[in-house]
Enzyme design. Sequence first.
Site, PDB file in Angstrom:
ATOM      1  CG  ASP A 162      -7.126   3.692  -1.372  1.00  0.00           C
ATOM      2  OD1 ASP A 162      -7.893   2.726  -1.352  1.00  0.00           O
ATOM      3  OD2 ASP A 162      -6.898   4.372  -0.344  1.00  0.00           O
ATOM      4  CG  ASN A 174     -16.943   2.305  -8.909  1.00  0.00           C
ATOM      5  OD1 ASN A 174     -16.362   1.369  -8.375  1.00  0.00           O
ATOM      6  ND2 ASN A 174     -17.208   2.306 -10.214  1.00  0.00           N
ATOM      7  CE  LYS A 177      -4.308   1.393   0.302  1.00  0.00           C
ATOM      8  NZ  LYS A 177      -5.504   0.810  -0.315  1.00  0.00           N
TER       9      LYS A 177
END
Length: 441
Positions: free
Chosen positions: A155, A229, A115
Amino acid sequence: KEKNASEPEFLQAVEEVLESLRPVIDANEELYRKNAILERITEPDRQIMFRVPWVDDNGQVQVNRGYRVQFNNAIGPYKGGLRLHPSVNLGIIKFLGFEQIFKNSLTTLPIGGGKGGSDFDPKGKSDREIMAFCQSFMTELSKYIGADVDVPAGDIGTGAREIGFMFGQFKRIRGSFEGVLTGKGLTYGGSLARTQATGYGLLYLTNALWKDHGMSLEGKTAAVSGSGNVAIYAIEKAQQLGVKVVTCSDSTGWIYDPEGIDVALLKEVKEVKRARLTEYAAAKPSAEYHAKQNGEHGVWQYKVDLALPCATQNELDIEDAKMLVANGVTSVTEGANMPTTLEATKYLQESGVLFVGGKAANAGGVATSALEMSQNSERLHWTFEEVDGKLKGIMETIYANISDAAKRYNATVGGQTDYVAGANIAGFEKVVDAMLAQGVC
Ligand code: NDP
C-alpha cells in the site's frame, strides 16, 4: 458511535456505506436485527497493535507502532495492504479495513477484509534502515498471518522492496515458504500482470459499462490524471481500445497533448528516469506542460468523453465536476481511491454522468493479488495472457454484479443506475450470506 468516538474516519466510512445499503437493510430488517448483522460487520474480528523497535544509521533505537486489523474472514483469509506513513493510526487502518471487506467481496474471489501498517515514514530512510524496520515489523506480525489466515499486501509506502524484506523475515522466522504476502517479486512467487492490473482492470470495467449502454470506446477521447502505476497502464489499455488519451499529471503539473499521450515516452520518463513531466513535454513537441496552480481545473478542463482519475484522493472537486459536465463528459470511472469528492460525485451522478467509484473500478489490483495467492497455492506460474484474461473476466463480472444489485433495489440517481450503491450492495450481500450460513461467530 460512542465506542468508536476517537476514530472519525472509521465512523464516516461506516455511515457512508450503511447509508447506501439502506434499501437492503430495510428489506431485511428483521433478519439482520435478530442476527446482529450490522453490529457484527462493523466490529473487527481483532485488532492487533504492537511495538516496532529498530536501530537507525546513527545507532539510535527508534520505536514505531505497528497495526493489523483483521476485520472479516467470512468469505476467505483476511486480505489488505500494509500502509507505512506518519499519518497512520488505528482509526485510519480500521476505516480502510472496513472498506476492504466489500471491495474484496466484489472481486468474486475468496478473500476477506483486513488492513495494517505503521506510523513509520519510509521517506529519506536508507535501505538498511528500511530493512531493519521491515524485519522488526514482521517479527511480531508473523505470529498472526499465514497463507490461509491473513495475506497482507503493499500500500502507500510499502512497495516491492519492503514486501521482499518482510517476506524474507517471515520465511526466516516460520521456516515456511508460502504465499503469505502478495506483490512479491517475479522470482519468488509474484504474478505476471500485477503491475498492469489496476489500470487495465479500470479500462475493462469502463469498456463493459459503455457497451452495456450501447456505446463503444473506439474513437473517443479521455482525460487521465496521475502518471504513476495506475495512470500509465490505464492510458496503455485505453489506447489499445481505440481511445485517445490527451492528458496526464503529477503533483507539480499536467500535460495536455492533443495528439494523444505517447505511453512509451511516459514510461521512459516516469518508470525508467523517475523524472518530472517537464521531460515528457521537452521530448514531445505537440505536448503542452502546465505547472499546477491552486484553483485551476488541470486535466479536467478539456472536452473529453471519459474521465479517468488515477492520481490521488480528492483530486476532482465540485468545480472540476461542473466543468466536465459542461463539456459533455459521458463517464467518470475511478482508478484511484476516493479521487472524487463526495460533493462532486453527487453532482456528476445527478447530472446523468455514468459514475463508477474506485471500490469496483479499481478492484483489478486486489483481484490480481488473489490470483497471485492461487498461483502460490498451486505452486505454478500462469502466463501474462492467462492472468490478463482472468482479470478481464473478473472486471466484466464485477460490472454485471454491481449493475444487477443496483437494479434489484431500484437504486437510481440522475436517471442512471446508481453504481456506487450497486457496488456496496453487491459486496455486502455476499459477506452477509456467508456470515448467516456460518452461525454466530
Ligand atoms: P503512484 O504513486 O504510482 O502514482 C500516483 C500518481 O499521482 C503520481 O503520478 C503522483 O505524482 C500523482 N499525484 C499525487 N498527488 C497528486 C496531486 N495532488 N495532484 C496530481 N497528481 C498527483 O500510485 P498508484 O498509481 O499506485 O496509485 C494511484 C491511486 O490508485 C492511489 O489512490 C492508490 O491508492 C490507488 N490504487 C492503486 C492500486 C495499485 O494497484 N497501484 C490499486 C487500487 C487503488 P508524483 O509523481 O508527483 O508523486
